[in-house]
Design a protein around this motif. Structure first.
Motif, PDB file in Angstrom:
ATOM      1  N   SER A  47       0.830  -1.199   0.000  1.00  0.00           N
ATOM      2  CA  SER A  47       0.000   0.000   0.000  1.00  0.00           C
ATOM      3  C   SER A  47       0.869   1.256   0.000  1.00  0.00           C
ATOM      4  N   PHE A  48       0.284   2.353  -0.486  1.00  0.00           N
ATOM      5  CA  PHE A  48       0.986   3.634  -0.500  1.00  0.00           C
ATOM      6  C   PHE A  48       1.402   4.045   0.909  1.00  0.00           C
ATOM      7  N   VAL A  49       0.509   3.827   1.881  1.00  0.00           N
ATOM      8  CA  VAL A  49       0.801   4.219   3.259  1.00  0.00           C
ATOM      9  C   VAL A  49       1.995   3.453   3.802  1.00  0.00           C
ATOM     10  N   ARG A  50       2.052   2.144   3.511  1.00  0.00           N
ATOM     11  CA  ARG A  50       3.159   1.337   4.024  1.00  0.00           C
ATOM     12  C   ARG A  50       4.494   1.781   3.431  1.00  0.00           C
ATOM     13  N   ASN A  51       4.514   2.037   2.138  1.00  0.00           N
ATOM     14  CA  ASN A  51       5.761   2.509   1.509  1.00  0.00           C
ATOM     15  C   ASN A  51       6.154   3.894   1.995  1.00  0.00           C
ATOM     16  N   LEU A  52       5.152   4.754   2.228  1.00  0.00           N
ATOM     17  CA  LEU A  52       5.433   6.092   2.759  1.00  0.00           C
ATOM     18  C   LEU A  52       6.052   5.992   4.148  1.00  0.00           C
ATOM     19  N   MET A  63       7.699   3.478   5.355  1.00  0.00           N
ATOM     20  CA  MET A  63       9.035   2.896   5.214  1.00  0.00           C
ATOM     21  C   MET A  63      10.067   3.968   4.882  1.00  0.00           C
ATOM     22  N   HIS A  64       9.761   4.801   3.897  1.00  0.00           N
ATOM     23  CA  HIS A  64      10.713   5.845   3.492  1.00  0.00           C
ATOM     24  C   HIS A  64      10.858   6.916   4.585  1.00  0.00           C
ATOM     25  N   SER A  65       9.786   7.197   5.296  1.00  0.00           N
ATOM     26  CA  SER A  65       9.853   8.176   6.388  1.00  0.00           C
ATOM     27  C   SER A  65      10.753   7.669   7.511  1.00  0.00           C
ATOM     28  N   PHE A  66      10.640   6.376   7.809  1.00  0.00           N
ATOM     29  CA  PHE A  66      11.478   5.788   8.857  1.00  0.00           C
ATOM     30  C   PHE A  66      12.950   5.826   8.445  1.00  0.00           C
ATOM     31  N   HIS A  67      13.238   5.543   7.185  1.00  0.00           N
ATOM     32  CA  HIS A  67      14.621   5.603   6.704  1.00  0.00           C
ATOM     33  C   HIS A  67      15.185   7.020   6.842  1.00  0.00           C
ATOM     34  N   LEU A  84       0.802   0.795  10.781  1.00  0.00           N
ATOM     35  CA  LEU A  84       0.696   2.195  11.190  1.00  0.00           C
ATOM     36  C   LEU A  84       1.187   2.409  12.611  1.00  0.00           C
ATOM     37  N   TRP A  85       0.589   1.706  13.556  1.00  0.00           N
ATOM     38  CA  TRP A  85       0.912   1.954  14.967  1.00  0.00           C
ATOM     39  C   TRP A  85       2.325   1.508  15.325  1.00  0.00           C
ATOM     40  N   ASP A  86       2.764   0.385  14.766  1.00  0.00           N
ATOM     41  CA  ASP A  86       4.121  -0.062  15.070  1.00  0.00           C
ATOM     42  C   ASP A  86       5.162   0.837  14.409  1.00  0.00           C
ATOM     43  N   SER A  87       4.836   1.406  13.250  1.00  0.00           N
ATOM     44  CA  SER A  87       5.761   2.362  12.622  1.00  0.00           C
ATOM     45  C   SER A  87       5.909   3.608  13.477  1.00  0.00           C
TER      46      SER A  87
END
Length: 401
Positions: free
Chosen positions: A289-294, A296-300, A376-379
């Motif tokens: 999903s777009f949210v999951r990839n977003l 991921m990149h935000s965490f990086h 979402l919550w774990d990110s």
């Protein structure tokens, strides 16, 4: 602006203009000091502190030769010998950490598997792992092959099929341990995770049943806590942890072994990190999903901002497939605090602080159903955990003592 508020602003502005710059600077320093103290107290309160290890958690069970479950036996703990060596060199006036020995390994490879309610997925992962471990590191011999495995010694000639002389021969280097072990850490599981692990061990037959050890944590500590607990009790020259879902291709362990041998320092310290970074842009990642990839990149990006340079350079810190040399463990494991998803980052930060070489190695990986990760919550929790982790080390709340 309301007249009353405008009047207040005017009074404050005039007061500032009439006040000496030195007094203003003093007020600013006082405010900064107050802020720093409040921030320190806040981090001190919220920074996680691992709970004490219970006596029963330092034991394990395995399958006896007759097929029965053993009584609880004490887990070995390499840190006891390390602490004795450390005390000895301190008494001689050596205050460095680079001349401290660790007890010799008993096997070549230790696999630590953190498992929380994994009765449905654990058996599949263990089957793949044990087949590889048995093929590459099993029974006898000491000479390494090109892919990091250990071959049987040819007793009649003392040489291997590749022409290398066995390390057990006169004039050769010290023999390298062979064999493997699997240490499964049931992280407060409420299902049949322990029974599943022991039943799998029973299915291996008498030759390998004792190599599967199962330790149970009374209460759930989190993945990081389970991995750290397992790493305290490994017997291998190398120790790898892998997720119970089997998402990482286990045969790529050979790649990690090859790379860690290339980078180990003169004390034999090294870390090899399995990486999925090369899969970014692949079908497995694109279809997320777009949210999951977003996220991921935000965490990086957050990692790049908050972590020291070598750790920030790792493109995939969160892959659950990391290999440690035995000599590296005393500089990482005793100082771990994080028991949540962010523990990988703390391991890498500790390795960097101790100047331990780290290699990032591309591995095969695939999505597995049944993940317990709430994206979402774990990110958000990982981002918060990273901030607290970095702040706790930066302020001296966490320290290498």
């Amino acid at each position: 602006m309301p007249p009353a508020l405008a009047e207040i602003v005017k009074i404050v502005t005039n007061a500032v203009r009439e006040t000496s710059p030195y007094i203003l600077a003093g007020y600013a320093l006082l405010a900064l000091y107050f802020f720093v103290q409040v921030f320190y107290i806040f981090i001190y309160i919220v920074a996680p502190t691992p709970r004490e290890i219970l006596r029963s958690e330092t034991t394990y069970k395995h399958i006896e030769d007759n097929g029965s479950v053993s009584y609880a036996k004490p887990l070995p703990y390499w840190k006891n010998v390390f602490d004795q060596h450390k005390k000895s060199i301190r008494e001689k006036g050596d205050l460095t950490d680079y001349n401290i020995g660790i007890e010799d390994a008993e096997v070549f490879m230790s696999l630590v598997v953190p498992a929380f309610n994994e009765e449905n997925r654990l058996g599949i992962m263990l089957r793949e792992a044990v087949e590889y471990l048995q093929k590459e590191y099993g029974v006898t011999g000491s000479e390494e092959t090109a892919n990091g495995s250990v071959r049987r010694r040819q007793k009649d000639t003392g040489k291997h099929s590749n022409g290398h002389t066995s390390s057990g021969n006169a004039g050769g280097k010290a023999a390298e341990p062979t064999g493997w072990e699997v240490l499964i850490i049931s992280d407060g599981s409420k299902d049949k995770t322990v029974d599943t692990a022991l039943e799998f061990a029973r299915s291996l037959g008498t030759e390998s049943t004792g190599l599967i050890r199962v330790a149970s944590l009374v209460e759930n500590r989190g993945k990081g806590g389970a991995v750290t607990h397992g790493m305290r009790h490994v017997r291998g020259k190398y120790a790898v942890f892998a997720d119970a879902d089997g998402a990482s291709r286990f045969e790529d362990l050979g790649k990690l072994v090859r790379e860690i041998k290339k980078i180990e320092d003169q004390d034999g310290r090294g870390v090899a990190v399995g990486s999925r970074a090369h899969l970014v842009g692949s079908a497995e990642v694109v279809k997320r999903s777009f949210v999951r990839n977003l996220l991921m990149h935000s965490f990086h990006l957050l990692l790049w901002i908050l972590t020291p340079p070598a750790t920030a350079a790792i493109r995939d810190t969160q892959c659950g497939f990391k290999l440690f040399s035995r000599s590296a463990l005393p500089y990482i494991i005793p100082y771990m605090h994080s028991e949540s998803w962010i523990f990988d980052v703390e391991m890498l930060m500790l390795a960097e602080a101790a100047s331990i070489p780290v290699a990032e190695v591309p591995i095969g990986w695939h999505e597995v159903q049944g993940s317990k990760l709430n994206v979402l919550w774990d990110s958000l929790g990982m981002a918060w955990g990273l901030f607290i982790l970095r702040a706790a080390w930066a302020t001296g709340i966490y320290r290498r003592t």
